[in-house]
Write an enzyme that holds these catalytic residues in place. Structure first.
Site, PDB file in Angstrom:
ATOM      1  N   SER A 109       0.834  -1.210   0.000  1.00 41.43           N
ATOM      2  CA  SER A 109       0.000   0.000   0.000  1.00 41.43           C
ATOM      3  C   SER A 109       0.861   1.249   0.000  1.00 41.43           C
ATOM      4  CB  SER A 109      -0.898   0.006   1.237  1.00 41.43           C
ATOM      5  OG  SER A 109      -1.471   1.284   1.416  1.00 41.43           O
ATOM      6  N   TYR A 134      -1.062   0.184  10.022  1.00 40.37           N
ATOM      7  CA  TYR A 134      -1.382  -0.530   8.770  1.00 40.37           C
ATOM      8  C   TYR A 134      -0.226  -0.391   7.769  1.00 40.37           C
ATOM      9  CZ  TYR A 134      -3.595  -1.075   4.157  1.00 40.37           C
ATOM     10  OH  TYR A 134      -3.888  -1.438   2.865  1.00 40.37           O
ATOM     11  N   LYS A 138       2.718  -3.089   6.186  1.00 42.81           N
ATOM     12  CA  LYS A 138       3.100  -3.240   4.769  1.00 42.81           C
ATOM     13  C   LYS A 138       4.613  -3.134   4.631  1.00 42.81           C
ATOM     14  CE  LYS A 138      -1.124  -3.605   3.098  1.00 42.81           C
ATOM     15  NZ  LYS A 138      -1.633  -4.920   2.689  1.00 42.81           N
TER      16      LYS A 138
HETATM   17  N1  LIG Z   1      -8.701  -1.524  -2.013  1.00 45.12           N
HETATM   18  C1  LIG Z   1      -7.728  -0.631  -2.003  1.00 45.12           C
HETATM   19  O1  LIG Z   1      -7.913   0.526  -2.409  1.00 45.12           O
HETATM   20  C2  LIG Z   1      -6.360  -1.007  -1.500  1.00 45.12           C
HETATM   21  C3  LIG Z   1      -5.336  -0.060  -1.510  1.00 45.12           C
HETATM   22  C4  LIG Z   1      -4.060  -0.420  -1.073  1.00 45.12           C
HETATM   23  C5  LIG Z   1      -3.814  -1.728  -0.654  1.00 45.12           C
HETATM   24  N2  LIG Z   1      -4.846  -2.625  -0.613  1.00 45.12           N
HETATM   25  C6  LIG Z   1      -4.551  -3.978  -0.127  1.00 45.12           C
HETATM   26  O2  LIG Z   1      -5.135  -4.919  -1.007  1.00 45.12           O
HETATM   27  C7  LIG Z   1      -5.566  -6.066  -0.258  1.00 45.12           C
HETATM   28  C8  LIG Z   1      -7.039  -6.338  -0.521  1.00 45.12           C
HETATM   29  O3  LIG Z   1      -7.775  -5.175  -0.184  1.00 45.12           O
HETATM   30  P1  LIG Z   1      -9.359  -5.135  -0.305  1.00 45.12           P
HETATM   31  O4  LIG Z   1      -9.736  -3.741  -0.614  1.00 45.12           O
HETATM   32  O5  LIG Z   1      -9.817  -6.238  -1.216  1.00 45.12           O
HETATM   33  O6  LIG Z   1      -9.764  -5.436   1.216  1.00 45.12           O
HETATM   34  P2  LIG Z   1     -10.973  -6.344   1.767  1.00 45.12           P
HETATM   35  O7  LIG Z   1     -11.136  -6.015   3.203  1.00 45.12           O
HETATM   36  O8  LIG Z   1     -12.159  -6.227   0.890  1.00 45.12           O
HETATM   37  O9  LIG Z   1     -10.370  -7.827   1.639  1.00 45.12           O
HETATM   38  C9  LIG Z   1      -9.423  -8.320   2.560  1.00 45.12           C
HETATM   39  C10 LIG Z   1      -9.846  -9.732   2.932  1.00 45.12           C
HETATM   40  O10 LIG Z   1      -8.888 -10.255   3.865  1.00 45.12           O
HETATM   41  C11 LIG Z   1      -9.593 -11.088   4.760  1.00 45.12           C
HETATM   42  N3  LIG Z   1      -8.880 -11.242   6.022  1.00 45.12           N
HETATM   43  C12 LIG Z   1      -8.615 -10.290   6.961  1.00 45.12           C
HETATM   44  N4  LIG Z   1      -8.026 -10.853   8.021  1.00 45.12           N
HETATM   45  C13 LIG Z   1      -7.918 -12.182   7.758  1.00 45.12           C
HETATM   46  C14 LIG Z   1      -7.408 -13.290   8.486  1.00 45.12           C
HETATM   47  N5  LIG Z   1      -6.874 -13.156   9.727  1.00 45.12           N
HETATM   48  N6  LIG Z   1      -7.462 -14.514   7.894  1.00 45.12           N
HETATM   49  C15 LIG Z   1      -7.973 -14.678   6.659  1.00 45.12           C
HETATM   50  N7  LIG Z   1      -8.484 -13.658   5.920  1.00 45.12           N
HETATM   51  C16 LIG Z   1      -8.449 -12.425   6.474  1.00 45.12           C
HETATM   52  C17 LIG Z   1     -10.934 -10.397   4.986  1.00 45.12           C
HETATM   53  O11 LIG Z   1     -11.915 -11.321   5.447  1.00 45.12           O
HETATM   54  C18 LIG Z   1     -11.221  -9.805   3.603  1.00 45.12           C
HETATM   55  O12 LIG Z   1     -12.091 -10.629   2.853  1.00 45.12           O
HETATM   56  C19 LIG Z   1      -5.248  -5.768   1.210  1.00 45.12           C
HETATM   57  O13 LIG Z   1      -4.011  -6.329   1.554  1.00 45.12           O
HETATM   58  C20 LIG Z   1      -5.164  -4.260   1.247  1.00 45.12           C
HETATM   59  O14 LIG Z   1      -4.333  -3.802   2.296  1.00 45.12           O
HETATM   60  C21 LIG Z   1      -6.104  -2.304  -1.032  1.00 45.12           C
END
Ligand SMILES: NC(=O)c1ccc[n+]([C@@H]2O[C@H](COP(=O)([O-])OP(=O)(O)OC[C@H]3O[C@@H](n4cnc5c(N)ncnc54)[C@H](O)[C@@H]3O)[C@@H](O)[C@H]2O)c1
Length: 186
Positions: A109, A134, A138
């Site tokens: 991120s 957070y 990362k």
């Molecule tokens: N969406 C964005 O804009 C964005 C930006 C930067 C980074 N990210 C990164 O991309 C990845 C996905 O993001 P997203 O937007 O799809 O988030 P999201 O919350 O929709 O999906 C994350 C998933 O991880 C699962 N999770 C959390 N803790 C867990 C655990 N202990 N065991 C198993 N599963 C677990 C959750 O149940 C969830 O379904 C993440 O790592 C996030 O940090 C997303």
């Protein structure tokens, strides 16, 4: 080719499932939920906690690549970040190494470098400068990945995602939309 996708019930995991299934012989999707709806023909779903080492060691057996999107996706209390975003990283990289996985694709991120001043141009070479627990998680995961490459030859691609929401929620997320509007005007 067998791919393991973590965070499969999430926003980005949900978007990636179908294309990933087309890229491999076997896709193993995993998350905390009981189920994630219809599966591709070559996809199986395993409910598992990425913070549980034994669960990850078992899950990654026979995998060629891991797409690691599972995490708490924003700032949260330290204990939650520690479990789902930091311990999970060790669990996945160590399990991947033990099973001879070739590559991990990691959703990092912009928060890993979020305290660099906004006016300053930054590239991928700037030092880590996290803006939250957070973001710190990362940074930890990127450094862990670096260690596993240098010492163990396990490759990682870390993508510092800025924003992947369907619709911009604030000015910081609206860059793409602004560029689109400008090009329409011109
Ligand atoms: N969406 C964005 O804009 C964005 C930006 C930067 C980074 N990210 C990164 O991309 C990845 C996905 O993001 P997203 O937007 O799809 O988030 P999201 O919350 O929709 O999906 C994350 C998933 O991880 C699962 N999770 C959390 N803790 C867990 C655990 N202990 N065991 C198993 N599963 C677990 C959750 O149940 C969830 O379904 C993440 O790592 C996030 O940090 C997303």
């Amino acid at each position: 080719m067998k791919i393991v996708l973590t965070g499969a019930a999430g926003h980005l995991g949900g978007i990636c499932r179908a294309p990933l299934a087309q890229m491999c012989d076997e896709l193993v999707s995993t998350d905390l939920r009981d189920e994630i709806g219809d599966l591709a023909a070559n996809e199986t779903y395993v409910k598992a906690d990425i913070g549980d080492f034994d669960a990850m060691l078992s899950l990654l057996e026979g995998a060629d690549q891991v797409v690691h999107f599972g995490s708490i996706p924003d700032e949260a209390p330290w204990e939650e970040i520690l479990h789902s975003n930091i311990l999970s990283a060790y669990n996945i990289w160590e399990s991947a190494y033990r099973h001879g996985v070739k590559r991990i694709v990691f959703a990092s991120s912009i928060h890993a470098v979020g305290m660099h001043p906004k006016q300053q141009f930054i590239d991928t070479e700037v030092p880590h400068r996290p803006d939250t627990y957070y973001g710190l998680a990362k940074c930890f995961t990127e450094d862990l990945a670096s260690l596993y490459w240098d010492k163990r030859g396990l490759e990682t691609v870390a993508m510092r995602i800025y924003s992947a929401s369907g619709k911009p929620g604030n000015r910081g997320e609206s860059g793409v939309e602004m560029i689109r509007k400008r090009s329409v005007k011109n």
